[in-house]
Design an enzyme around this catalytic site. Structure first.
Site, mmCIF file in Angstrom:
data_model
loop_
_atom_site.group_PDB
_atom_site.id
_atom_site.type_symbol
_atom_site.label_atom_id
_atom_site.label_comp_id
_atom_site.label_asym_id
_atom_site.label_seq_id
_atom_site.Cartn_x
_atom_site.Cartn_y
_atom_site.Cartn_z
ATOM 1 N N ARG A 1 6.818 1.285 1.833
ATOM 2 C CA ARG A 1 6.981 -0.025 2.462
ATOM 3 C C ARG A 1 8.457 -0.396 2.449
ATOM 4 N NH1 ARG A 1 2.910 0.537 4.801
ATOM 5 N NH2 ARG A 1 1.014 -0.697 4.679
ATOM 6 N N HIS B 1 7.169 3.553 11.857
ATOM 7 C CA HIS B 1 5.935 3.381 11.068
ATOM 8 C C HIS B 1 4.815 4.292 11.603
ATOM 9 C CE1 HIS B 1 3.654 0.423 8.273
ATOM 10 N NE2 HIS B 1 3.050 1.603 8.291
HETATM 11 N N1 NAP Z 1 4.096 4.667 6.563
HETATM 12 C C1 NAP Z 1 2.803 4.840 6.766
HETATM 13 O O1 NAP Z 1 2.387 5.234 7.848
HETATM 14 C C2 NAP Z 1 1.846 4.592 5.637
HETATM 15 C C3 NAP Z 1 0.520 4.995 5.759
HETATM 16 C C4 NAP Z 1 -0.337 4.793 4.685
HETATM 17 C C5 NAP Z 1 0.123 4.210 3.513
HETATM 18 N N2 NAP Z 1 1.429 3.829 3.433
HETATM 19 C C6 NAP Z 1 1.949 3.223 2.185
HETATM 20 O O2 NAP Z 1 1.712 4.116 1.106
HETATM 21 C C7 NAP Z 1 1.344 3.346 -0.025
HETATM 22 C C8 NAP Z 1 0.637 4.220 -1.044
HETATM 23 O O3 NAP Z 1 -0.655 4.550 -0.573
HETATM 24 P P1 NAP Z 1 -1.741 5.205 -1.551
HETATM 25 O O4 NAP Z 1 -3.000 5.305 -0.787
HETATM 26 O O5 NAP Z 1 -1.195 6.437 -2.183
HETATM 27 O O6 NAP Z 1 -1.843 4.067 -2.667
HETATM 28 P P2 NAP Z 1 -2.536 4.170 -4.092
HETATM 29 O O7 NAP Z 1 -3.576 5.237 -4.116
HETATM 30 O O8 NAP Z 1 -2.929 2.776 -4.451
HETATM 31 O O9 NAP Z 1 -1.364 4.667 -5.052
HETATM 32 C C9 NAP Z 1 -0.312 3.845 -5.430
HETATM 33 C C10 NAP Z 1 0.504 4.565 -6.491
HETATM 34 O O10 NAP Z 1 1.611 3.726 -6.841
HETATM 35 C C11 NAP Z 1 1.613 3.545 -8.259
HETATM 36 N N3 NAP Z 1 2.135 2.218 -8.605
HETATM 37 C C12 NAP Z 1 1.732 1.010 -8.170
HETATM 38 N N4 NAP Z 1 2.458 0.031 -8.748
HETATM 39 C C13 NAP Z 1 3.326 0.649 -9.572
HETATM 40 C C14 NAP Z 1 4.332 0.200 -10.460
HETATM 41 N N5 NAP Z 1 4.585 -1.114 -10.623
HETATM 42 N N6 NAP Z 1 5.041 1.115 -11.149
HETATM 43 C C15 NAP Z 1 4.784 2.438 -11.008
HETATM 44 N N7 NAP Z 1 3.846 2.935 -10.186
HETATM 45 C C16 NAP Z 1 3.128 2.059 -9.477
HETATM 46 C C17 NAP Z 1 0.165 3.665 -8.667
HETATM 47 O O11 NAP Z 1 0.095 3.931 -10.041
HETATM 48 P P3 NAP Z 1 -1.331 4.227 -10.749
HETATM 49 O O12 NAP Z 1 -1.705 5.619 -10.297
HETATM 50 O O13 NAP Z 1 -1.036 4.145 -12.183
HETATM 51 O O14 NAP Z 1 -2.269 3.172 -10.232
HETATM 52 C C18 NAP Z 1 -0.285 4.813 -7.781
HETATM 53 O O15 NAP Z 1 0.072 6.042 -8.337
HETATM 54 C C19 NAP Z 1 0.465 2.240 0.587
HETATM 55 O O16 NAP Z 1 0.366 1.134 -0.252
HETATM 56 C C20 NAP Z 1 1.243 1.917 1.832
HETATM 57 O O17 NAP Z 1 2.206 0.929 1.549
HETATM 58 C C21 NAP Z 1 2.295 4.005 4.459
#
Ligand code: NAP
Length: 312
Positions: free
Chosen positions: A227, A275
């Site tokens: 993000r 994006h």
């Molecule tokens: N650009 C694009 O097209 C696109 C598409 C899809 C998603 N995204 C972005 O990618 C992000 C990640 O997606 P995801 O499905 O992988 O999310 P997810 O499964 O919720 O994983 C988030 C990861 O971030 C870690 N995290 C969260 N807060 C943290 C903190 N304060 N300190 C350290 N680590 C932290 C979490 O730790 P834990 O494992 O300990 O919970 C987890 O490992 C989405 O939220 C979105 O913003 C972008």
């Protein structure tokens, strides 16, 4: 019959109007889907399939709501909404994961192999530049969730040295897993290529400021498909200008579309993608929505529930 409100702009509905009813039928759920303009009585709605671009922001009238099923992985636009009392599920599916792995691996290999040097050069001069092997390249992935872990594993499969950082400590074969503030410092200090796959929360906003950018090895590359507000824009520009950061590939921004006057557009050290790192594909996402409807109707736990206290 279960009533599902598909709350999203027409362009999104156009992609789902065929695949979603078919997926719901395959899941064995009897449901009627309506659009926002056909909604007469919010108290009759059982589920809302929600795109963050929906105009719906007040969930108070939906007194019977069993769940909101978010079509995107990121939930920063809806998770903090105080009017939403029903469970919130987000999108996790093979389409999003595979798309993100392909995009991240592609942009990582571009920097790792120094492809720009060959693509831009047309000077009839022989400039051998031999990239290091992946086994000698340190990559750090911030965020080891559904997407970050898959990206990290794909890079390990290519032989890169991969460090990952997450909120809770993880143990993933082949990846140096770190957590906490000290873990972040260690993860950044070795990151020749840094990939941001964190959600946007109060704890991750502005994470990559000038102090943390300074922890990276000089000449590091930053790849951000997470993000926009994870990085402080001005600090990144300064780090690029000083050579601390060699290149930033950015897919997400504080304001989207990125305004034409934003300095990222004109900077030689920045690649902007609009994006598109990984879009939700209706073909795979419709099955996840349908499965969650089935679970809701049979009393089974929903898939991919958001922890709203953590913000993701
Ligand atoms: N650009 C694009 O097209 C696109 C598409 C899809 C998603 N995204 C972005 O990618 C992000 C990640 O997606 P995801 O499905 O992988 O999310 P997810 O499964 O919720 O994983 C988030 C990861 O971030 C870690 N995290 C969260 N807060 C943290 C903190 N304060 N300190 C350290 N680590 C932290 C979490 O730790 P834990 O494992 O300990 O919970 C987890 O490992 C989405 O939220 C979105 O913003 C972008």
């Amino acid at each position: 019959m279960t009533l599902v409100l598909f709350s999203a702009p027409d362009s999104v509905w156009d992609e789902y109007r065929d695949v979603l009813p078919r997926a719901i039928a395959r899941a064995g759920v009897e449901a009627r889907i309506i659009r926002d303009d056909a909604l007469t009585d919010p108290t009759e709605v059982d589920y809302i399939v929600y795109a963050p671009s929906s105009r719906l922001k007040d969930f108070t009238p939906f007194t019977r709501l069993k769940a909101v099923l978010n079509l995107w992985a990121g939930v920063e636009a809806i998770a903090p909404n105080p009017t939403l009392k029903a469970p919130l599920a987000r999108m996790v599916d093979y389409g999003l994961t595979e798309g993100m792995v392909e995009w991240c691996v592609g942009h990582t290999l571009r920097h790792h192999l120094g492809m720009d040097q060959d693509i831009r050069r047309n000077d009839a001069e022989w400039h051998p530049h031999v990239p290091p092997l992946a086994r000698w390249r340190n990559i750090t992935v911030l965020g080891l969730g559904a997407l970050g872990e898959a990206v990290a594993r794909a890079l390990v499969d290519l032989n890169f040295r991969v460090t990952g950082w997450s909120r809770r400590q993880k143990d993933i074969g082949g990846i140096c897993c770190l957590s906490g503030d000290d873990g972040l410092r260690e993860a950044l200090s070795s990151a020749e290529i840094l990939i941001l796959l964190l959600p946007l929360t109060d704890n991750t906003r502005d994470l990559m400021d000038r102090n943390r950018l300074a922890l990276l090895p000089k000449g590091a590359c930053v790849i951000n498909p997470g993000r926009g507000p994870l990085i402080v824009d001005e600090d990144l520009i300064d780090a690029l200008d000083s050579g601390q950061i060699a290149h930033a590939t950015l897919d997400v921004f504080r304001t989207e579309p990125l305004p034409p006057e934003h300095p990222f557009w004109a900077h030689d050290g920045v690649t902007v993608t609009p994006h598109i790192a990984s879009d939700t594909r209706p073909q795979s996402a419709a099955d996840v929505v349908a499965e969650n409807l089935r679970r809701g109707e049979t009393g089974e736990p929903f898939l991919h529930l958001v922890d709203r206290s953590a913000g993701y």
